[in-house]
Scaffold this motif. Sequence first.
Motif: not given
Length: 298
Positions: A179-185, A241-246
């Motif tokens: 249920g987390a909401a993404i702020l930025d990728v 690829d390495t992706i950061q999820i905030t």
Amino acid sequence: MPSILFALILFVLASPALAVESCLGGPAGTADSCPRDGLWAELRPLNDCRFTFTAGYGPEARSKRGTPQPIKFQVSGGRCEVWPGRPLNATGTSVQCARSGNGSATVILETSAGVLKKVLAPILARRVPDEPVLEKVRSPPQIEVVALYRSRDFRPVEFGRGCPQCVLLAADIQPTQPGAAILDVAVVTTGGYGHWFRCPAAFRCGVPEFSPPDQRNVSGCAGQRVCRVWRLAEDDTEARDTIQITYQTDTATCKNCPERVDYASARRRWEEAKAQAERVCDTFPDRAPQFLRRPAAR
């Protein structure tokens, strides 16, 4: 002279009219009694709306005036069963009663030995506790780093625009917290041994680098649960690829819930308390007094 005064005192104490007065009233919820006559009465609540009225006599009543006989039975602010016509007894005679509405109820029993009166206090207004409410509390921003491999995570979608040898690929990412909401990728690293491009790749992709899964032409994934990553490849070489999820998570907390009580239980208790506080006893008019026999001539 003292003997005359003593006789006068005895006459006053034996006066029936004064005996009646001495048996009137009394604190609600306690047994009324007349010390000289031995009469007593008790009012016992069964619940908010129902109660019992009991009356009897002690040894003094019978020894001085014979067995007390009921004369008149009257109820105001409620109703009781018909009072039995038989004489009172030492163990007590009881009837079931009900109050009208939430006000007070008064029961009066006139007997040959005196009058008994009991008052049922009105129902006090109950305070309804504050309503339990579920509130969502957002966590501070959290970060996860995801590694994506072409062979494992990406799937081909279509050919690139104006590039017949190019393939448009997509991979979906999301936080591990439910249920987390993404702020930025954001991209941390990207690369491969062949020709591996981040979209829009000079518009050959036709889509942005990140988009909602069901809105490929919308750039960015803020507020989404899942984010789609787009890449363009000119050959079949492996790439990583390495992706950061905030992201943020929502935690449901119960406002006005008792300690260690979950929301469902607190809500059920509150509804029961509210229904109880709003409850009103049935309302009905008073009945005429019940006459059981004529009072003795004085």
